[in-house]
Design a protein around this motif. Structure first.
Motif, mmCIF file in Angstrom:
data_model
loop_
_atom_site.group_PDB
_atom_site.id
_atom_site.type_symbol
_atom_site.label_atom_id
_atom_site.label_comp_id
_atom_site.label_asym_id
_atom_site.label_seq_id
_atom_site.Cartn_x
_atom_site.Cartn_y
_atom_site.Cartn_z
ATOM 1 N N THR A 8 0.839 -1.196 0.000
ATOM 2 C CA THR A 8 0.000 0.000 0.000
ATOM 3 C C THR A 8 0.872 1.242 0.000
ATOM 4 N N GLY A 9 0.556 2.173 -0.900
ATOM 5 C CA GLY A 9 1.316 3.406 -1.027
ATOM 6 C C GLY A 9 0.597 4.583 -0.408
ATOM 7 N N ILE A 10 1.354 5.396 0.314
ATOM 8 C CA ILE A 10 0.800 6.601 0.932
ATOM 9 C C ILE A 10 1.717 7.778 0.646
ATOM 10 N N SER A 11 1.151 8.975 0.638
ATOM 11 C CA SER A 11 1.941 10.199 0.497
ATOM 12 C C SER A 11 1.978 10.912 1.837
ATOM 13 N N LEU A 12 3.156 11.053 2.402
ATOM 14 C CA LEU A 12 3.307 11.738 3.687
ATOM 15 C C LEU A 12 3.599 13.214 3.439
ATOM 16 N N PRO A 13 2.769 14.130 3.982
ATOM 17 C CA PRO A 13 3.078 15.546 3.870
ATOM 18 C C PRO A 13 4.168 15.969 4.848
ATOM 19 N N SER A 14 4.310 15.205 5.927
ATOM 20 C CA SER A 14 5.322 15.467 6.945
ATOM 21 C C SER A 14 5.557 14.188 7.739
ATOM 22 N N PRO A 15 6.656 14.109 8.473
ATOM 23 C CA PRO A 15 6.900 12.896 9.273
ATOM 24 C C PRO A 15 5.931 12.740 10.434
ATOM 25 N N LYS A 16 5.108 13.768 10.670
ATOM 26 C CA LYS A 16 4.121 13.687 11.750
ATOM 27 C C LYS A 16 2.823 13.014 11.316
ATOM 28 N N ALA A 17 2.667 12.763 10.034
ATOM 29 C CA ALA A 17 1.405 12.216 9.507
ATOM 30 C C ALA A 17 1.331 10.711 9.725
ATOM 31 N N THR A 18 1.477 10.310 10.976
ATOM 32 C CA THR A 18 1.512 8.881 11.293
ATOM 33 C C THR A 18 0.147 8.207 11.159
ATOM 34 N N ASP A 19 -0.926 9.017 11.119
ATOM 35 C CA ASP A 19 -2.253 8.433 10.925
ATOM 36 C C ASP A 19 -2.345 7.720 9.581
ATOM 37 N N LYS A 20 -1.618 8.218 8.582
ATOM 38 C CA LYS A 20 -1.619 7.575 7.268
ATOM 39 C C LYS A 20 -0.963 6.192 7.325
ATOM 40 N N ILE A 21 0.071 6.071 8.141
ATOM 41 C CA ILE A 21 0.733 4.777 8.307
ATOM 42 C C ILE A 21 -0.230 3.788 8.960
ATOM 43 N N LYS A 22 -0.918 4.232 9.990
ATOM 44 C CA LYS A 22 -1.875 3.367 10.684
ATOM 45 C C LYS A 22 -3.017 2.958 9.754
ATOM 46 N N GLN A 23 -3.493 3.911 8.938
ATOM 47 C CA GLN A 23 -4.564 3.611 7.984
ATOM 48 C C GLN A 23 -4.110 2.545 6.977
ATOM 49 N N ALA A 24 -2.887 2.710 6.451
ATOM 50 C CA ALA A 24 -2.369 1.752 5.471
ATOM 51 C C ALA A 24 -2.190 0.375 6.098
ATOM 52 N N HIS A 25 -1.705 0.351 7.337
ATOM 53 C CA HIS A 25 -1.504 -0.926 8.021
ATOM 54 C C HIS A 25 -2.827 -1.645 8.251
ATOM 55 N N GLU A 26 -3.827 -0.911 8.689
ATOM 56 C CA GLU A 26 -5.144 -1.512 8.917
ATOM 57 C C GLU A 26 -5.722 -2.057 7.610
ATOM 58 N N PHE A 27 -5.562 -1.293 6.530
ATOM 59 C CA PHE A 27 -6.042 -1.762 5.233
ATOM 60 C C PHE A 27 -5.312 -3.038 4.818
ATOM 61 N N ASN A 28 -3.988 -3.044 4.966
ATOM 62 C CA ASN A 28 -3.206 -4.227 4.587
ATOM 63 C C ASN A 28 -3.684 -5.475 5.316
ATOM 64 N N GLN A 29 -3.973 -5.332 6.607
ATOM 65 C CA GLN A 29 -4.402 -6.485 7.392
ATOM 66 C C GLN A 29 -5.782 -6.986 6.934
ATOM 67 N N GLN A 30 -6.652 -6.047 6.593
ATOM 68 C CA GLN A 30 -7.985 -6.439 6.119
ATOM 69 C C GLN A 30 -7.905 -7.090 4.747
ATOM 70 N N ALA A 31 -7.075 -6.524 3.858
ATOM 71 C CA ALA A 31 -6.905 -7.109 2.520
ATOM 72 C C ALA A 31 -6.276 -8.494 2.625
ATOM 73 N N LYS A 32 -5.293 -8.631 3.486
ATOM 74 C CA LYS A 32 -4.638 -9.928 3.706
ATOM 75 C C LYS A 32 -5.657 -10.970 4.167
ATOM 76 N N SER A 33 -6.512 -10.574 5.090
ATOM 77 C CA SER A 33 -7.527 -11.488 5.611
ATOM 78 C C SER A 33 -8.484 -11.950 4.513
ATOM 79 N N ILE A 34 -8.867 -11.028 3.642
ATOM 80 C CA ILE A 34 -9.801 -11.374 2.554
ATOM 81 C C ILE A 34 -9.159 -12.377 1.600
ATOM 82 N N PHE A 35 -7.899 -12.131 1.236
ATOM 83 C CA PHE A 35 -7.219 -13.080 0.346
ATOM 84 C C PHE A 35 -7.055 -14.441 1.011
ATOM 85 N N GLU A 36 -6.742 -14.445 2.279
ATOM 86 C CA GLU A 36 -6.555 -15.717 2.988
ATOM 87 C C GLU A 36 -7.871 -16.488 3.092
ATOM 88 N N GLN A 37 -8.969 -15.761 3.247
ATOM 89 C CA GLN A 37 -10.274 -16.419 3.281
ATOM 90 C C GLN A 37 -10.593 -17.083 1.944
#
Length: 382
Positions: A8-37
């Motif tokens: 998953t690709g994200i654009s960080l406007p600053s190193p403080k935009a850690t919410d984008k990292i958390k969003q991408a991680h949550e998406f990755n885990q959900q996508a992974k679960s769907i493929f595994e199912q």
């Protein structure tokens, strides 16, 4: 068939935009679960960003390293093991990469040494060669170069590391491990024409299923889907080695006459599938990530020049290639410039992940002690 990565690709406007990292991680885990199912094994999930120069340009060298270490800590707290901060595109930024590499453990990055629009960037190639040599000297067995490469003509959103970088809104791409399907196709025949048709038929069915699931995920989470990188990601599983698949169709070993023809055929098939593709979508030949490639390297059935030749019809370049530790920066730069020349002349994405091995010479064995790499003899560079 395994899914090598959901990236998953994200654009960080600053190193403080850690919410984008958390969003991408949550998406990755959900996508992974769907493929595994759906019955697919997902080996890794990864996050890649826009070029770190864009969100760290206003900081000093020490501050940049500290900010990247902070990003790494956030990733580790979330159990993220693969995080790419994109590419450096100036000599000054490339010169910082060894320090970034030295002070992190899961951060990947790359440097740009040329593209179709501007040609070869000679200064970047030279600085990249210096970085490769310094990383080798400052990390155990030169292993730090596993997380760094130099590339030419590579577009955003390649799902494979370290080349990966991102532009624009959040999006994802899929990288596969297709060696099993190639082996399946090649063991059903003994000639290249029939093998091509069989592989086309197998991929047409299997990739369509993956693409359908990915499209449904894109719609469900309202995240753009870039496609599948159909590159033949390597396997440490001997029975699925791309090398031994080649040899089903040859009267010899990988590197012998016929290797280039099969390489061209594979890339032709991988680039002409019916699903949406992205990234390299070609043949990968990473020496230290494939048991068969390492085995034949030990037998000297091919060399560095052969790998550059295969890059002319493949889709990746020089990947995980061990070279002597005393190699000069001039010679490393020469290899990079040769690769960039091919990439620009042929208008294709190519990258170089080279491993100078400290205190070792051509013909000696690497000793990586890594779950991701297989040891092999070090290549001569003439």
């Amino acid at each position: 068939m395994k899914i090598r990565t959901i990236t998953t690709g994200i654009s960080l406007p600053s190193p403080k935009a850690t919410d984008k990292i958390k969003q991408a991680h949550e998406f990755n885990q959900q996508a992974k679960s769907i493929f595994e199912q759906q019955g697919y094994a997902v080996q890794t999930t990864r996050i890649t960003t826009n070029s770190w120069e864009e969100y760290l340009s206003d900081f000093s060298k020490i501050e940049i390293i500290n900010k990247i270490q902070n990003l790494e800590q956030i990733c580790q707290n979330l159990d993220i093991n693969f995080f790419n901060i994109g590419h450096a595109s100036t000599p000054e930024a490339i010169a910082l990469i060894p320090d970034i590499n030295k002070h992190t453990s899961i951060i990947y990055c790359s440097s740009q040494i040329g593209d179709q629009q501007t040609g070869i960037n000679w200064k970047n190639a030279w600085e990249s060669a210096k970085s490769i040599q310094r990383i080798a000297q400052e990390t155990e067995n030169g292993y730090g170069n596993f997380r760094y490469c130099a590339w030419a003509n590579c577009q955003p959103d390649i799902p494979f590391f370290p080349t990966s970088y991102h532009c624009g809104e959040i999006s994802f791409a899929i990288g596969l491990e297709l060696g099993e399907l190639v082996t399946q196709a090649f063991t059903q025949t003994d000639n290249i024409q029939d093998a091509e048709q069989k592989l086309q038929s197998i991929l047409a069915v299997e990739l369509e299923i993956i693409a359908k699931i990915a499209t449904e995920i894109s719609s469900k989470f309202i995240i753009n889907y870039h496609g599948i990188d159909t590159s033949l990601a390597p396997s440490l599983d001997k029975k699925n080695s791309i090398t031994f698949a080649y040899e089903q169709l040859m009267n010899g070993k990988f590197g012998h006459p016929g290797t280039l023809a099969i390489s061209g055929m594979l890339t032709r098939v991988l680039k002409n599938v019916s699903v949406k593709t992205c990234g390299y979508s070609g043949l990968m030949l990473p020496v230290c990530e494939d048991v068969g490639l390492a085995t034949r390297a030990n037998e000297k059935t091919y060399n560095l020049t052969n790998l550059l030749l295969y890059s002319a019809v493949c889709g990746c370049g020089l990947d995980t290639v061990p070279i002597p530790g005393d190699i000069t920066i001039d010679k490393i730069a020469g290899i990079l410039i040769d690769l960039a020349t091919l990439a620009i002349k042929l208008n294709k994405p190519l990258s170089a992940r080279l491993f100078p091995i400290p205190d070792k010479k051509a013909g000696e064995m690497t000793t990586f002690n890594s779950p991701y790499l297989v040891d092999c003899q070090i290549f001569a560079v003439d």
